[in-house]
Design a protein around this motif. Structure first.
Motif, mmCIF file in Angstrom:
data_model
loop_
_atom_site.group_PDB
_atom_site.id
_atom_site.type_symbol
_atom_site.label_atom_id
_atom_site.label_comp_id
_atom_site.label_asym_id
_atom_site.label_seq_id
_atom_site.Cartn_x
_atom_site.Cartn_y
_atom_site.Cartn_z
ATOM 1 N N TRP A 1 -0.638 36.779 -4.803
ATOM 2 C CA TRP A 1 -2.391 36.990 -4.221
ATOM 3 C C TRP A 1 -2.597 37.137 -2.897
ATOM 4 O O TRP A 1 -3.003 36.519 -2.840
ATOM 5 C CB TRP A 1 -2.741 36.531 -5.264
ATOM 6 N N TYR A 2 -1.986 38.504 -2.452
ATOM 7 C CA TYR A 2 -2.176 39.104 -0.990
ATOM 8 C C TYR A 2 -2.870 38.636 -0.445
ATOM 9 O O TYR A 2 -3.406 38.218 1.159
ATOM 10 C CB TYR A 2 -0.949 39.411 -0.053
ATOM 11 N N ARG A 3 -4.430 38.838 -0.936
ATOM 12 C CA ARG A 3 -5.259 39.744 -0.412
ATOM 13 C C ARG A 3 -6.296 38.427 0.210
ATOM 14 O O ARG A 3 -7.036 38.405 1.501
ATOM 15 C CB ARG A 3 -6.402 40.164 -1.587
ATOM 16 N N ASP A 4 -6.103 37.125 -0.644
ATOM 17 C CA ASP A 4 -6.339 36.008 -0.207
ATOM 18 C C ASP A 4 -5.609 35.430 1.169
ATOM 19 O O ASP A 4 -4.141 34.799 0.689
ATOM 20 C CB ASP A 4 -6.591 35.385 -1.371
ATOM 21 N N ALA B 1 -5.663 32.753 2.800
ATOM 22 C CA ALA B 1 -4.935 31.569 2.227
ATOM 23 C C ALA B 1 -3.494 31.125 1.908
ATOM 24 O O ALA B 1 -2.727 30.533 1.870
ATOM 25 C CB ALA B 1 -5.820 30.257 1.734
ATOM 26 N N ASN B 2 -3.961 32.043 0.710
ATOM 27 C CA ASN B 2 -1.973 32.216 0.199
ATOM 28 C C ASN B 2 -1.084 32.864 0.586
ATOM 29 O O ASN B 2 0.147 32.414 0.651
ATOM 30 C CB ASN B 2 -1.616 33.126 -1.260
ATOM 31 N N ALA C 1 0.141 27.819 -3.827
ATOM 32 C CA ALA C 1 -1.294 28.932 -4.595
ATOM 33 C C ALA C 1 -0.554 29.963 -5.525
ATOM 34 O O ALA C 1 -1.107 30.896 -5.427
ATOM 35 C CB ALA C 1 -1.430 29.952 -2.991
#
Lengths: 102, 651
Positions: free
Chosen positions: B160-163, B165-166, B247
């Motif tokens: 979920w690369y949009r965050d 933090a991930n 994550a």
């Protein structure tokens, strides 16, 4: 073929060429600049003819005809450009076309 | 059937290719079918080959399949060769079967995710790479799989690369494991330089023939390999990436960060056990790393508030057990614990995933509670998994594997008894944090309403894994309970009935006669083992009882404990994983970043920047000449012609 010394002929051609060149450099009216270019072309043609006569070869005259044809083409394109220029800027001054710069 | 061996890694890789190339155009149903189908077929073939391996073992106890020559540089000619022996068979079976179940589970868990097919593509690539790792017959191929699973780990943590933090967690996992991988690569260079081959059977033979026990080179290579294993398996001092790796989506945590990839380090050491046997110091280090890690991670698991982070620290701790077993030379026990751990930890992660989904992506255990009535299937399977993790005696698989490890550590004697003590303390911690997790999540008052109970696709793998987590331990029953050493006898094909297995038998006074040997155990050996088992059982029950007392009956006790002066500081320290992140940040990350900042204008940058500046300058100069004045252009032509003519005449 009595001898006009080739030196005289070449001097005449150089004088014509320089006159034409000077015209191109200093005139601002594009019609006159075109005429000056014609003078330069004819000066070059004269030099070719002289050289052909000096060595008795037909090449000089061939080249002159070639220059003539080229000058005709150049004038037709050049006059067309002059017409467009005049339509665009309502003037024949080459300085009026300065907007075409980097 | 052996000829089909190549299809086991090839199927998931083909599935990955299909999904990667056409995934955008396939429907979700087709994507799931390809992903699960590839993994399922691989699992079926692996099971068939496993059955044949048991029924009619290949000559020499191992089967090698040369597919083609990979490349050739001087004497280094690694082939794409698959090597099937008892050790790789166990890993292959676990990877394919657990992997298949997690694929099925993902159908339910990832339902509604926009990048559905991409997820299955990554999962398939992971399974393929992991199979290359365990089936590779040379260390180069193993290294290929090793890096392949590292890549998949990176891709899936940052799924979920949009965050951002991930993405940061994914980078951290990648960089930290790369440190270990570098050590491992150097180890491989050293091995090749010294022994002239990286083909596993030949390499181990030559190592045993060339190096005396305790030789410096053997120790150096073993320590370098240990470096790689420590990075991949999230052991001290490179353990910091695994909690952050949570994550990723929960099926990923179950597959990669619990069941399979993180145990690659265990596989590597078990695979090269001959080298470690030649280096007692390195082996001792393996045991120390395992013991320290299992204690530190156990303490951290005790105070985590995120359900997945509890399980992450628990995974680190359990892999610590495997390292401890390797450290005392109990190779088979380590592999057995890998197997049972893969079953029950994948089960626990998937149960946690079901809970997280049901509570609408709630991961804080403080906001869970009373779920046993709402999610019966999840509850019962989670309890079975938890019982196995806590090593509840007799009925769980975790009991048999953990008990075996403790017994082997005790048998190793001498200073190894300290490892045994650490293992015993770890058993207490394990029972305590497992009890805390189960009691806080499933009992007590309800704190968040259930919004989405798990569907069939998610319940089915839970039930299957619960069954495996229960019966998986019966393949190796200790002498005190009737002695059924199927697993160790099977793995003797790889570990050659090593010194420790013999010691194991000697301690029982048993005659080790490979297949038929009837055990004549002496009463003495039994008594010692039974006493130790009883001790371990008591410790486990004490841990569970304490958890019941302070986390369910007298909740205020745990709150008071956590808010008292010492308790507060300690729990905050443990919550941060013993401050390793802060330590590395201050010690390595920040100096490195500062150095990079300092070096921002180094020589090479100056060269390229100077070129750019020159081009810009020239551009400015040339642009200035373009004035639009016809006369100036003509002058330029004239001057140019004069220069050209002058050059022709006098030049």
């Amino acid at each position: 073929m009595s001898a006009v010394p080739i030196m005289h002929g070449l001097l005449l051609a150089s004088a014509l060429f320089l006159l034409g060149l000077l015209g191109v450099l200093v005139r601002r009216n594009v019609i006159f600049m075109l005429m000056s270019v014609e003078i330069m072309l004819n000066a070059a043609g004269l030099a070719f003819v002289l050289a052909g006569a000096r060595w008795g070869q037909p090449d000089g005259q061939v080249m002159f005809i070639f220059i003539l044809v080229m000058a005709a083409a150049e004038v037709s394109v050049g006059l067309a450009l002059v017409l467009r220029l005049y339509h665009q800027f309502k003037s024949l001054d080459s300085e009026s076309a300065r907007s075409l710069r980097g | 059937m052996y000829a089909w061996l190549w299809t086991i890694p090839a199927l998931p890789l083909a599935g990955f290719l299909a999904l990667a190339l056409a995934g955008g155009r396939l429907s979700r149903r087709a994507g799931a079918a390809i992903g699960c189908g590839a993994a399922g077929l691989a699992a079926a073939i692996a099971i068939a080959i496993g059955i044949e391996f048991l029924a009619s073992p290949p000559p020499g106890g191992a089967f090698a399949q040369q597919l083609w020559s990979w490349w050739q540089v001087g004497a280094l000619r690694p082939g794409i060769t698959l090597y099937l022996d008892p050790l790789s068979l166990v890993f292959t079976l676990v990877v394919t079967v657990v992997g298949f179940l997690i694929h099925i589970y993902s159908i339910g868990y990832m339902r509604g995710d926009e990048a559905y097919n991409r997820f299955f593509a990554y999962l398939n690539l992971f399974v393929g790479a992991m199979l290359m790792l365990v089936l590779g017959s040379n260390l180069v191929l193993l290294y290929l799989g090793w890096e392949g699973v590292g890549l998949c780990s990176y891709l899936l943590i940052g799924f979920w690369y949009r965050d951002p933090a991930n993405g940061a967690a994914a980078r951290k996992a990648f960089v930290v494991t790369r440190i270990g991988d570098t050590a491992m690569a150097i180890g491989l260079f050293l091995l090749f330089w010294q022994l002239g081959t990286l083909e596993l059977p030949a390499l181990l033979e030559r190592a045993a023939g060339t190096w005396p026990v305790g030789s410096g080179l053997a120790t150096a290579t073993a320590l370098l390999l240990l470096g790689g294993a420590v990075g991949k398996s999230a052991q001290l001092p490179l353990q910091t990436w695994l909690p952050d790796a949570m994550a990723g989506p929960t099926p990923v945590s179950a597959l990669i960060h619990a069941a399979t990839m993180v145990t690659a380090g265990v596989y590597l050491i078990a695979r090269t056990h001959v080298i470690f046997s030649l280096a007692p110091f390195a082996l001792w280090m393996v045991g120390i790393v395992g013991a320290v890690t299992l204690l530190l991670a156990g303490c951290s698991a005790l105070v985590q508030t995120d359900i997945k982070r509890v399980l992450a620290y628990s995974t680190i701790s359990q892999i610590g057990y495997m390292f401890l077993a390797l450290g005392v030379g109990a190779w088979s026990a380590a592999v057995m614990h890998f197997m049972t751990h893969a079953f029950f930890k994948a089960l626990l992660f998937m149960g946690a995933g079901a809970v997280i989904l049901a509570l609408h992506h709630e991961q804080e255990i403080g906001r869970m509670g009373g779920l046993w009535r709402r999610l019966p299937v999840t509850f019962w399977t989670f309890v079975i998994g938890g019982a196995s993790l806590a090593a509840l005696p007799l009925v769980t698989s975790g009991f048999y594997s953990k008990d075996w490890i403790l017994w082997e550590a005790w048998l190793a004697g001498g200073a190894h008894r300290w490892l045994w003590a650490a293992g015993l303390a770890g058993a207490f911690l394990t029972a305590l944090y497992t009890g805390r997790l189960v009691f806080l999540v499933f009992f007590g008052p309800e704190r968040t309403a259930v919004s989405r109970p798990p569907g069939t696709a998610m319940r089915l793998p839970l039930v299957v894994l619960a069954a495996l987590a229960t019966v998986g331990g019966f393949v190796e029953i200790p002498a005190t309970l009737g002695r059924l050493p199927l697993f160790s006898r099977f793995l003797a094909g790889t570990f050659g009935g090593g010194a420790h297995e013999q010691a194991y038998d000697a301690a029982h006074g048993a005659v080790h006669a490979a297949a038929t040997g009837a055990a004549h155990a002496t009463a003495h050996g039994h008594t010692a083992e039974a006493l130790l088992q009883l001790l371990a059982v008591l410790v486990t029950l004490a841990g569970l009882g304490l958890a019941y007392w302070i986390f369910l009956r007298r909740r205020e006790l745990s709150t008071r404990l956590a808010t008292s002066g010492l308790g507060k500081g300690l729990s905050r320290f443990w919550l941060a994983g013993w401050g390793f992140d802060a330590l590395y940040d201050a010690l390595i990350v920040r100096p490195f970043v500062a150095l990079a900042r300092l070096n921002r204008a180094d020589l090479f940058d100056q060269i390229s920047r100077g070129l750019a500046g020159l081009a810009r300058l020239a551009h400015g100069g040339l642009a200035a000449t373009q004035t639009g004045r016809l006369a100036l252009y003509a002058m330029g032509i004239v001057l140019g012609a004069i220069v050209a003519i002058a050059w022709m005449v006098w030049g």
